[in-house]
Design an enzyme around this catalytic site. Sequence first.
Site, PDB file in Angstrom:
ATOM      1  N   GLU A  81       0.874  -1.174   0.000  1.00  0.00           N
ATOM      2  CA  GLU A  81       0.000   0.000   0.000  1.00  0.00           C
ATOM      3  C   GLU A  81       0.910   1.223   0.000  1.00  0.00           C
ATOM      4  O   GLU A  81       1.797   1.330   0.837  1.00  0.00           O
ATOM      5  CB  GLU A  81      -0.884  -0.003   1.243  1.00  0.00           C
ATOM      6  CG  GLU A  81      -1.861   1.164   1.323  1.00  0.00           C
ATOM      7  CD  GLU A  81      -2.678   1.143   2.608  1.00  0.00           C
ATOM      8  OE1 GLU A  81      -3.859   1.519   2.561  1.00  0.00           O
ATOM      9  OE2 GLU A  81      -2.122   0.759   3.673  1.00  0.00           O
ATOM     10  N   GLU A 108      -8.349  10.820   2.375  1.00  0.00           N
ATOM     11  CA  GLU A 108      -8.541   9.878   3.475  1.00  0.00           C
ATOM     12  C   GLU A 108      -8.821  10.653   4.753  1.00  0.00           C
ATOM     13  O   GLU A 108      -8.195  11.681   5.020  1.00  0.00           O
ATOM     14  CB  GLU A 108      -7.317   8.987   3.668  1.00  0.00           C
ATOM     15  CG  GLU A 108      -7.469   7.998   4.815  1.00  0.00           C
ATOM     16  CD  GLU A 108      -6.442   6.881   4.811  1.00  0.00           C
ATOM     17  OE1 GLU A 108      -6.499   6.027   5.721  1.00  0.00           O
ATOM     18  OE2 GLU A 108      -5.587   6.855   3.892  1.00  0.00           O
TER      19      GLU A 108
END
Length: 225
Positions: free
Chosen positions: A121, A212
């Site tokens: 990620e 996010e």
Amino acid sequence: MVSFKSLLVLCCAALGAFATPVGSEDLAAREASLLERSTPSSTGWSNGYYYSFWTDGGGDVTYTNGAGGSYTVQWSNVGNFVGGKGWNPGSTRTINYGGSFNPSGNGYLAVYGWTQNPLIEYYIVESYGTYNPGSGGQHRGTVYSDGATYDIYTATRYNAPSIEGTATFEQFWSVRQSKRTGGTVTTANHFNAWAALGMRLGTHNYQIVATEGYQSSGSASITVY
């Protein structure tokens, strides 16, 4: 999130039944209004761009795809979510983006993606709220790209959500020292710098310009070019 919202809808329906008679159309409208407060996790294509939106179900977050590469997101007292538009698969492309990013608390604006074999990620963070996401990782070095210096970090996530389900995997981070909410991101500069430090990406899955939020509130309106 689904079970929480479903419970909320059922409770409101029950209260309405005890208070005053409610027609089926009124009840349906009330349920729809409640459910629209949060957007369920989803992926797909929108106006030629790939999008991904994931939420852990905490708080209220509304993600909306717009024209072309644009999207908006508003969130309030969330647990964790990440969403945005971009491409699938990702690559060493040059990315242009612009817009607004207004977190109240912990939030990131980043080029965000995943690779497989190995499962990685990664974030190229352009702006963030009250918490520098790299501070929880291991500082590996710096890279100068697109007019600024980025700090490079690695971290390990254990038994965490991923594109392959719950897994343990590495995170790669480049965090821009001078925050911004628009410009060019030359991903090759970061990928090459990571590789020089032994941080090897795998086969690219999706790659988006993401917003996010983590235990925070805020709003963002972003367009990817």
